[in-house]
Design an enzyme around this catalytic site. Structure first.
Site: not given
Ligand code: PAF
Length: 284
Positions: A30, A34, A37
């Site tokens: 989303m 950071h 990710h």
């Molecule tokens: O973990 C997340 O950032 C969200 O829940 C995801 C998996 C991208 C789904 O919107």
């Protein structure tokens, strides 16, 4: 890094890679990226020839009084970080692309039981929104593998179950949680904490560790759960749950010696709702 906003463009690029015999790994996010990710992107690089990431703040997984509007949107910085991390394609769909029929009268994915407990209990409809968007993204991207953080352990198990139940041809890879030196799990929502709360927040991990150590020493599940809740309340958290569960089903356990378990907690501190977990003898 190529940026696709249109589904047709995304599909064409991924189809070309598959035609060339390349394996594609996917990291859905989303945004507001950071180091946690970026570690997912790094893992994706390890297991595939091509990496696709997506950024989509999914309205369907936010409740009416949650932080959808306030959720940090930092697309330009995110794109720069993804370039550095070696991402090949960034998919940036809009709401119309993700939900052509709107978010109400549309086809949903419901993963029963596991979606209704723990975070699903305090966030009704949240995991329906997550499962629906992840299923749609999988159909759009057509990845061979997808990488998720273990920080949202329940989300990871919901997705694993959906993939199993729908026989989706995607390998799901879970990656251990990235933490600050204090033990605080990295999260976009840590930004809602002020400096004092950020220090307090590390207590969440310490409470999980104490419970995991207690389990390994053979202490009772009920006693450890109560101690965890009390410890967090003393540290100023408003505790949603602090519980020890079967690592796959997230059902209650009587004792931890016979099965892989996970200690899970969700608690509010100031404006932030924090979640964290610690697996004990469990693979994600
Ligand atoms: O973990 C997340 O950032 C969200 O829940 C995801 C998996 C991208 C789904 O919107």
């Amino acid at each position: 890094m190529h940026v696709s906003r249109q589904l047709e463009d995304l599909r064409q690029r991924v189809a070309d890679w598959h035609l060339a015999g390349e394996r594609v790994a996917f990291v859905p996010t989303m945004g507001n990226l950071h180091a946690g990710h970026l570690a997912l992107v790094e893992k994706a690089r390890e297991v595939a020839d091509r990496v696709v990431a997506s950024i989509f703040v999914n309205p369907m997984q936010f409740g009416p009084n949650e932080d959808f509007g306030a959720y940090p949107r930092t697309e330009d910085q995110d794109a720069q970080q993804l370039v550095k991390a070696g991402c090949d394609l960034l998919f940036l769909p809009d709401v119309e692309t993700m939900y052509p029929g709107g978010t109400e009268a549309t086809t949903f994915i419901e993963v029963p039981e596991i979606s209704d407990i723990l975070c699903g209990q305090s966030r009704p409809g949240h995991f329906r929104g997550v499962a629906t968007v992840v299923a749609r993204l999988f159909h759009m991207v057509q990845p061979d593998a997808a990488v998720f953080g273990e920080k949202d352990w329940q989300q990871l198990q919901v997705i694993r179950r959906m993939v199993r139940d729908l026989a989706l041809p995607v390998e799901i890879i879970g990656l251990p949680t990235k933490r600050e030196d204090s033990g605080l799990a990295l999260s976009s929502r840590n930004q809602y904490l002020d400096a004092a709360e950020r220090e307090q927040a590390a207590e969440l991990y310490q409470a999980l560790r104490a419970a995991a150590q207690g389990l390994q020493a053979g202490e009772s599940v009920a006693v450890l759960e109560k101690a965890g809740r009390e410890r967090l309340a003393r540290a100023g958290f408003e505790v949603d749950y602090f519980t020890i569960r079967n690592a796959d089903t997230l059902q209650e356990v009587a004792a931890a010696d016979a099965e892989a378990v996970v200690v899970l907690a969700a608690a509010r501190l100031g404006k932030a709702r924090l979640i964290d977990n610690l697996p004990v003898n469990a693979a994600s």
